[in-house]
Each structure stands twice: as C-alpha cells, then as structure tokens.
Design a protein around this motif. Sequence first.
Motif, short mmCIF file in Angstrom:
data_model
loop_
_atom_site.label_atom_id
_atom_site.label_comp_id
_atom_site.label_asym_id
_atom_site.label_seq_id
_atom_site.Cartn_x
_atom_site.Cartn_y
_atom_site.Cartn_z
N MET A 1 0.85 -1.19 0.00
CA MET A 1 0.00 0.00 0.00
C MET A 1 0.89 1.24 0.00
O MET A 1 1.75 1.41 0.83
N VAL A 2 0.68 2.10 -0.95
CA VAL A 2 1.47 3.33 -1.06
C VAL A 2 0.60 4.49 -0.58
O VAL A 2 -0.56 4.62 -0.96
N PHE A 3 1.18 5.32 0.27
CA PHE A 3 0.46 6.50 0.74
C PHE A 3 0.33 7.50 -0.40
O PHE A 3 1.19 7.59 -1.27
N ALA A 4 -0.73 8.29 -0.36
CA ALA A 4 -0.99 9.26 -1.44
C ALA A 4 0.13 10.29 -1.54
O ALA A 4 0.54 10.66 -2.63
N TRP A 5 0.64 10.75 -0.39
CA TRP A 5 1.70 11.76 -0.43
C TRP A 5 2.98 11.19 -1.02
O TRP A 5 3.71 11.88 -1.72
N LYS A 6 3.22 9.90 -0.79
CA LYS A 6 4.42 9.27 -1.34
C LYS A 6 4.25 9.06 -2.84
O LYS A 6 5.19 9.27 -3.62
N ALA A 7 3.05 8.67 -3.25
CA ALA A 7 2.78 8.47 -4.68
C ALA A 7 2.88 9.78 -5.44
O ALA A 7 3.23 9.79 -6.63
N ALA A 8 2.58 10.90 -4.77
CA ALA A 8 2.66 12.22 -5.41
C ALA A 8 4.09 12.74 -5.44
O ALA A 8 4.33 13.82 -5.98
N GLY A 9 5.03 12.03 -4.85
CA GLY A 9 6.42 12.44 -4.88
C GLY A 9 6.80 13.41 -3.79
O GLY A 9 7.79 14.13 -3.91
N LEU A 10 6.01 13.47 -2.71
CA LEU A 10 6.30 14.38 -1.60
C LEU A 10 7.00 13.64 -0.47
O LEU A 10 6.78 12.44 -0.28
N TYR A 12 7.33 13.26 3.67
CA TYR A 12 6.32 13.37 4.72
C TYR A 12 6.30 14.76 5.32
O TYR A 12 5.23 15.32 5.58
N ASN A 13 7.47 15.36 5.51
CA ASN A 13 7.52 16.72 6.06
C ASN A 13 6.86 17.73 5.13
O ASN A 13 6.14 18.62 5.58
N ARG A 14 7.08 17.61 3.84
CA ARG A 14 6.45 18.51 2.88
C ARG A 14 4.93 18.31 2.88
O ARG A 14 4.17 19.27 2.79
N TYR A 15 4.50 17.05 2.94
CA TYR A 15 3.07 16.74 3.02
C TYR A 15 2.44 17.40 4.24
O TYR A 15 1.37 18.01 4.13
N LEU A 16 3.10 17.32 5.38
CA LEU A 16 2.57 17.95 6.60
C LEU A 16 2.50 19.47 6.46
O LEU A 16 1.55 20.10 6.91
#
Length: 77
Positions: A1-10, A12-16
């Motif tokens: 399972m891939v997180f949406a933020w990881k799939a978008a190339g972000l 975790y800190n940038r996602y937050l």
Amino acid sequence: MVFAWKAAGLTYNRYLAVAARVVRRSLKEDKRLAAERRGEQDLRFSKWSNGKQGEVKNLAEANAAAAVAAANAGGSA
C-alpha cells in the motif's frame, strides 16, 4: 500500500506543511491570523569553536547574505 503523499512524490515533512497550510487557510479570519503566526518558523544557528558558542544568526538572513556574496563574487570574475 502506497500512501498518497508518497505516490505524489512528496516527503512526509512537505506533506505535513501543505496540509497545515490548507487547514490554516480554511479557518475564520481571526483564528487564521493567529494560526499563521504560530506557523512561522525562525531558525537560528551559531558556530562553536574551542567549546565556546559564536554569534547566534538567523538562518534565512545568513542564507540570503551568502547568496548575495556568491553572486557578487561570481559577477566580478
């Protein structure tokens, strides 16, 4: 399972950071202003030598000054 933020190339800190900005912008005016002030960061650093702390400097200002110095040094060559 891939997180949406990881799939978008972000990262975790940038996602937050993006999520926090969205939440701050959705608040009512008075609460939004207070939240935006809390969201600002002021990073400082200092160099240590021989066990003594040097002058404490603002990171953003130091980076801007270094960029200007590098541009001036590159332009005069």
